[in-house]
Structures are given as structure tokens and as C-alpha cells.
Design an enzyme around this catalytic site. Structure first.
Site, mmCIF file in Angstrom:
data_model
loop_
_atom_site.group_PDB
_atom_site.id
_atom_site.type_symbol
_atom_site.label_atom_id
_atom_site.label_comp_id
_atom_site.label_asym_id
_atom_site.label_seq_id
_atom_site.Cartn_x
_atom_site.Cartn_y
_atom_site.Cartn_z
ATOM 1 N N LYS A 36 68.058 40.243 95.217
ATOM 2 C CA LYS A 36 67.879 41.533 95.890
ATOM 3 C C LYS A 36 67.759 41.343 97.400
ATOM 4 O O LYS A 36 68.428 42.031 98.171
ATOM 5 C CB LYS A 36 66.643 42.236 95.322
ATOM 6 N N SER A 37 66.926 40.416 97.817
ATOM 7 C CA SER A 37 66.726 40.215 99.265
ATOM 8 C C SER A 37 68.037 39.827 99.936
ATOM 9 O O SER A 37 68.376 40.323 101.018
ATOM 10 C CB SER A 37 65.700 39.105 99.504
ATOM 11 N N ARG A 41 70.592 41.924 102.813
ATOM 12 C CA ARG A 41 70.976 41.294 104.081
ATOM 13 C C ARG A 41 72.495 41.152 104.177
ATOM 14 O O ARG A 41 73.072 41.300 105.255
ATOM 15 C CB ARG A 41 70.276 39.945 104.210
ATOM 16 N N SER A 182 55.012 38.505 106.518
ATOM 17 C CA SER A 182 55.976 39.423 105.907
ATOM 18 C C SER A 182 57.393 39.122 106.381
ATOM 19 O O SER A 182 57.701 39.208 107.566
ATOM 20 C CB SER A 182 55.614 40.877 106.262
ATOM 21 N N GLN A 184 59.839 40.951 105.678
ATOM 22 C CA GLN A 184 60.465 42.223 106.071
ATOM 23 C C GLN A 184 60.225 42.498 107.547
ATOM 24 O O GLN A 184 61.126 42.925 108.260
ATOM 25 C CB GLN A 184 59.923 43.364 105.208
ATOM 26 N N ASP A 350 55.984 38.392 94.798
ATOM 27 C CA ASP A 350 56.532 39.350 93.823
ATOM 28 C C ASP A 350 56.316 38.888 92.382
ATOM 29 O O ASP A 350 56.480 39.676 91.441
ATOM 30 C CB ASP A 350 58.027 39.571 94.077
ATOM 31 N N ARG A 423 58.495 46.196 88.978
ATOM 32 C CA ARG A 423 58.012 44.867 88.567
ATOM 33 C C ARG A 423 56.865 44.968 87.563
ATOM 34 O O ARG A 423 56.701 44.114 86.707
ATOM 35 C CB ARG A 423 57.600 44.035 89.781
HETATM 36 C C1 S3P Z 1 61.147 41.000 100.820
HETATM 37 C C2 S3P Z 1 59.957 40.528 101.323
HETATM 38 C C3 S3P Z 1 58.669 40.678 100.631
HETATM 39 C C4 S3P Z 1 58.877 40.962 99.139
HETATM 40 C C5 S3P Z 1 59.886 42.039 98.925
HETATM 41 C C6 S3P Z 1 61.234 41.626 99.490
HETATM 42 C C7 S3P Z 1 62.371 40.840 101.615
HETATM 43 O O1 S3P Z 1 57.951 41.743 101.195
HETATM 44 O O2 S3P Z 1 57.642 41.313 98.564
HETATM 45 O O3 S3P Z 1 60.045 42.302 97.547
HETATM 46 O O4 S3P Z 1 63.482 41.007 101.085
HETATM 47 O O5 S3P Z 1 62.254 40.517 102.821
HETATM 48 P P1 S3P Z 1 57.027 41.528 102.513
HETATM 49 O O6 S3P Z 1 57.890 41.054 103.609
HETATM 50 O O7 S3P Z 1 56.447 42.869 102.816
HETATM 51 O O8 S3P Z 1 55.984 40.538 102.107
#
Ligand code: S3P
Length: 463
Positions: A36-37, A41, A182, A184, A350, A423
Site C-alpha cells: 500500500k505505501s 508513492r 512518522s 507520512q 501497523d 486492520r
Molecule cells: C505509512 C506510514 C505509517 C503507517 C501507515 C502508512 C506510510 O503511518 O502507519 O499505515 O505509507 O507512510 P505514520 O507515518 O503516521 O506512522
């Protein structure tokens, strides 16, 4: 409907409800959908690059579709053929003003990363999300983006969606130490940094997933990363070019469900093919192995961002994204309790709901600390995991930043309260698969799995 199907999961569409039974034995080989991540991107960077990018192995989950629709709403052309998404990049300065509110749905990654991109656009935009996302903190992204010059208004001074963004070009470069671990936030700032007039550096005290850094390199952006300090030069138009093809590896966070099931179940062996094993993601594997889990990592291969030599069959599927992949084999194990805290937390954040479930089957006490971030995920996962495990007969205490779990305790089937958190729904389907009793576990709203793993219940049906 075959007996075997009946024995494991019955999906009742009306109302949206699943009845889950525990199978006697599980021997299977499967692959999981794209990461997913990495999928988010890939769409974002392919949209901003010069040239066409074909993305193989994309996750067709609701979160990723939110990102796709958002970039389409900003003028990016995409087409789907044979499960492959082809994106005609518009270049860093080629996005056009969206005519409607941009909707991130349930996806925190979409919302936070896109804010970084929007900060560098010379147009006005509004970002919104679903009932869960509008409760999640945005100040962690909004504040540093304001320091870079973006004008952002929103609920409670911009702490929550919906947010209205007046981007500016060029943004001011930033040197910023992340106050929360984080990926994100880090990624949002790296994306904004592409639009800054100079070098920006983001510093992290605890390593978080580095998919953005790897993907930026894949698109030819020079980026340095040393001792937690990640720097890039803004105005990178000339070097921001499509690599042509991207292959997304399987999502470790989706594989984690099957690892947990195999190690807890009385008679199981599960092989999962083509899983991304980026070390910033695999804390759960390390913890399970430390607890005594029998998990083998097979045919590990690392692929260079610029398309280095491929080794072994598993390697080819992550060509050009610079992400290591492997096949994983997990089987029934004898587990011991452990303590999980500190630096490892972002590398398994996660998977912590699953870890709590596994801990109920381990001998002795498991303590999870330093995981207060769980309270601001798609739901308050500390509270929601504890409540559901208690309903299934486990010994679990929720703390401010994790849980204290004593085991082993047999889990018993229960009717679980509904959750809109993908989840939580999937983790408790796994708990249900090891619950012993003469009735099924009732899970409401299983369809929420579509956020990150649309075929999850199809896999269960095939056990
Ligand atoms: C993610 C970062 C994580 C993760 C999320 C996906 C990402 O969150 O929990 O499911 O794709 O960068 P945080 O950056 O808020 O920790």
C-alpha cells in the site's frame, strides 16, 4: 457452497457480516496484493514525473484508489490495462487546479502526502476525508508546511481536515526534526521539498519506512540519507524522469496476517510469495522470531533503484523500485512472551494489533510500550484491540501506550463489535480462525478490508 468453504468463513452480504470458524489444518501457498505505501508513492511520483510510467502489481485497494482519483482530478491521465496502471506524468509543474474538493476517504497516507504536494502548487485546493480521517491529527504536517510558506486554513486552526490550501512556488527550504516518528510526515515534507528553492533536510531520531526516499531515487532525484538526516535539493525538474516501469512488491503488512495465523494455529504451514521485506517494515518478523516463531525467509534479493542485477525468481517483481523481496514460510510454533518498545515501534506499527493477538497464545507476559500512535490510527487501536480480545477471553490490559498481555489463553468465538478500521477487522478474523468453540465468531462489516486488502476474505474461503 462446499463443506470446506462452510467450515471457515461464510460471508453474508445482507447485512455485511461474516461467520468465521476455525479450520483443523491450514496448508497453503499464496501471494498478497501490492504494498500500500509503495503503491501510493508510485502513483504520486509517476504523476509528477516527465514521461509515461507503467505500474505493475499496484494495490487496487480503496486507499490507493483515493490517491489515483486525486491526481486524476488534478489533470493527470491514467489508463488501466491487464491490471497494470499506466500514468502519463505531467512534470513537477504540470498539475492543474482541481475543480472539486479532493477526497482522501479513509487514507491518512493520501491526505498527508498530498498536502506536501499541494503546498508547492500555485493554486487553491480543499482536502477532506471520511469520518475517521477527519478525526486524525494533521498539525504534524500543516505546521512545517506553513514554515515553508504554504497558507493552510482548517478546522481548529488547521489541526484537522477539511483543510484549504493556498500553495506557493517556490516554497522556502526547511531543516526540520520530526517531533513524531512518522513516515507520512517525512514523506510530505520531502515532496514539498521538491518545490523549495534550495536544499531541505528532514531529521528523524527513529527510523521510519523509507519508501519515499527509495522511490525518489528511482525517479532520478538525488537524495542523501545519513544518520537519520535526509536531504534533497528543490527544483529537481530536469532529473525527475520516469523509470518507465515500476513493479510493486507484495505488502508485508498484508503478509503479516498469514504469518500470525500460521504461528498460532495448531496445524499450519503457509508460504507467502513475493513479499517486500524492506527492513524499515519488518519489525513484526523480528519480534515473532524472537518469540520463537518458525519463519523462514527464502530467496531474498535486493534490486538496485537504477535496475541492477536481478537474482532469483522473487527478485524480478520489484524491478526498479529498489525494494528487497522474499518468499516467507511460517508454521505452527511454540511462542514465548516478549517486550516490544522503543526504536522498533515504527517498524511494526501497523502489525501491533496482530502482535497483541499472537501474544495471547505465547507463554508468559508480553508488554508493548511506546505505541501511543496507535490511538490516532484509523481507530483507537489500543482500546479496540483490548476490548475485542477481552470479549474472546484473553487476559489483556490496555495502557496509555500499549498493552500488557498474559498468556497463553485459549480464545473463544464471540460476536465482535463492528469496526470501520480495516486492520482491526482483518486482525480479528485471524483471531477467529484460532478460536475454539462450537459456534462461529461473528464479524460485522468485513467489507472494510477493501481499504487495503480487497481479496482478504477470498483467501479465507480457500483454506
Ligand atoms: C505509512 C506510514 C505509517 C503507517 C501507515 C502508512 C506510510 O503511518 O502507519 O499505515 O505509507 O507512510 P505514520 O507515518 O503516521 O506512522
Amino acid at each position: 457452497m462446499s463443506l470446506r468453504y462452510e467450515a471457515v468463513v461464510r460471508l453474508l452480504r445482507d447485512p455485511d457480516r461474516a461467520e468465521i470458524y476455525s479450520p483443523k489444518a491450514i496448508k497453503t501457498r499464496l501471494s498478497v496484493p501490492g504494498d500500500k505505501s509503495i503503491s501510493h508513492r508510485a502513483i504520486m511520483l509517476a504523476s509528477l514525473a516527465e514521461g509515461e510510467t507503467a505500474i505493475h502489481g499496484l494495490l487496487w485497494g480503496e486507499d490507493v484508489l483515493a490517491t489515483k482519483h486525486m491526481f486524476e482530478a488534478m489533470g493527470v491521465k491514467m489508463r488501466v490495462m491487464d491490471d497494470r496502471l499506466t500514468i502519463s506524468g505531467v512534470g513537477l509543474n504540470g498539475l492543474t487546479a482541481p475543480q472539486h474538493v479532493l477526497h482522501a476517504g479513509n487514507s491518512g497516507t493520501t491526505a498527508r502526502l498530498v498536502l506536501g504536494v499541494l503546498a508547492g502548487q500555485d493554486f487553491f485546493s480543499v482536502l477532506d476525508g471520511d469520518d475517521s480521517l477527519v478525526r486524525r491529527p494533521m498539525a504534524r504536517v500543516v505546521e512545517p508546511l506553513r514554515q515553508m510558506g504554504a497558507r493552510i486554513e482548517g478546522r481548529e486552526g488547521g489541526r484537522y481536515l477539511p483543510l484549504a490550501m493556498h500553495g506557493i512556488r517556490p516554497l522556502k527550504p526547511i531543516v526540520y526534526r520530526l517531533p513524531v516518528a512518522s513516515a507520512q510526515v517525512k514523506s510530505a515534507l520531502l515532496l514539498a521539498a521538491l518545490y523549495a528553492g534550495g536544499e531541505s533536510c528532514i531529521e528523524e531520531t527513529v527510523p521510519t519506512r523509507d519508501h519515499t526516499e527509495r522511490m525518489l531515487r528511482t525517479f532520478g532525484v538525488p537524495i542523501s540519507s545519513e544518520n537519520g538526516r535526509i536531504c534533497l535539493q528543490g527544483g529537481a525538474e530536469q532529473r525527475f524522469v520516469s523509470p518507465g516501469t515500476i513493479s510493486v512488491p507484495g505488502d508485508f503488512s498484508s503478509a503479516a496476517f498469514w504469518l500470525a495465523l500460521a504461528v498460532m494455529h495448531q496445524d499450519a504451514e503457509i508460504i507467502i510469495e513475493n513479499v517486500g521485506i524492506n527492513p524499515t517494515r519488518t519489525g513484526f518478523l523480528e519480534v515473532l522470531q524472537a518469540m520463537g516463531a518458525e519463519i523462514e525467509v527464502i530467496s531474498v534479493s535486493s534490486v538496485e533503484p537504477t535496475g541492477g542485477t536481478l537474482q532469483g525468481p522473487a527478485a524480478s517483481s520489484s524491478a526498479l523500485v529498489g525494494e528487497p523481496v522474499a518468499n516467507l514460510m511460517a508454521r505452527t510454533s511454540t511462542l514465548n512472551g516478549t517486550t516490544v518498545a522503543g526504536e522498533i515501534i515504527p517498524r511494526l506499527i501497523d502489525e501491533l494489533p496482530l502482535l497483541a493477538i499472537v501474544a495471547t497464545q505465547a507463554q508468559g507476559r508480553t508488554i508493548v510500550r511506546d505505541a501511543e500512535e496507535l490511538k490516532v490510527k484509523e481507530s483507537d487501536r489500543i482500546r479496540d484491540v483490548a476490548m475485542r480480545l477481552q470479549a474472546m477471553g484473553a487476559s489483556v490490559l490496555a495502557t496509555d501506550d500499549g498493552w500488557i498481555i498474559d498468556g497463553p489463553t485459549p480464545l473463544k468465538p464471540a460476536e465482535l463489535p463492528p469496526s470501520s478500521d480495516h486492520r482491526i477487522a482483518m486482525a480479528f478474523s485471524i483471531a477467529a480462525l484460532i478460536a475454539k468453540g462450537d459456534r462461529p465468531t461473528i464479524l460485522h462489516a468485513p467489507s472494510v478490508a477493501a481499504v487495503s486488502y480487497p481479496s482478504f476474505f477470498e483467501v479465507l474461503k480457500n483454506f
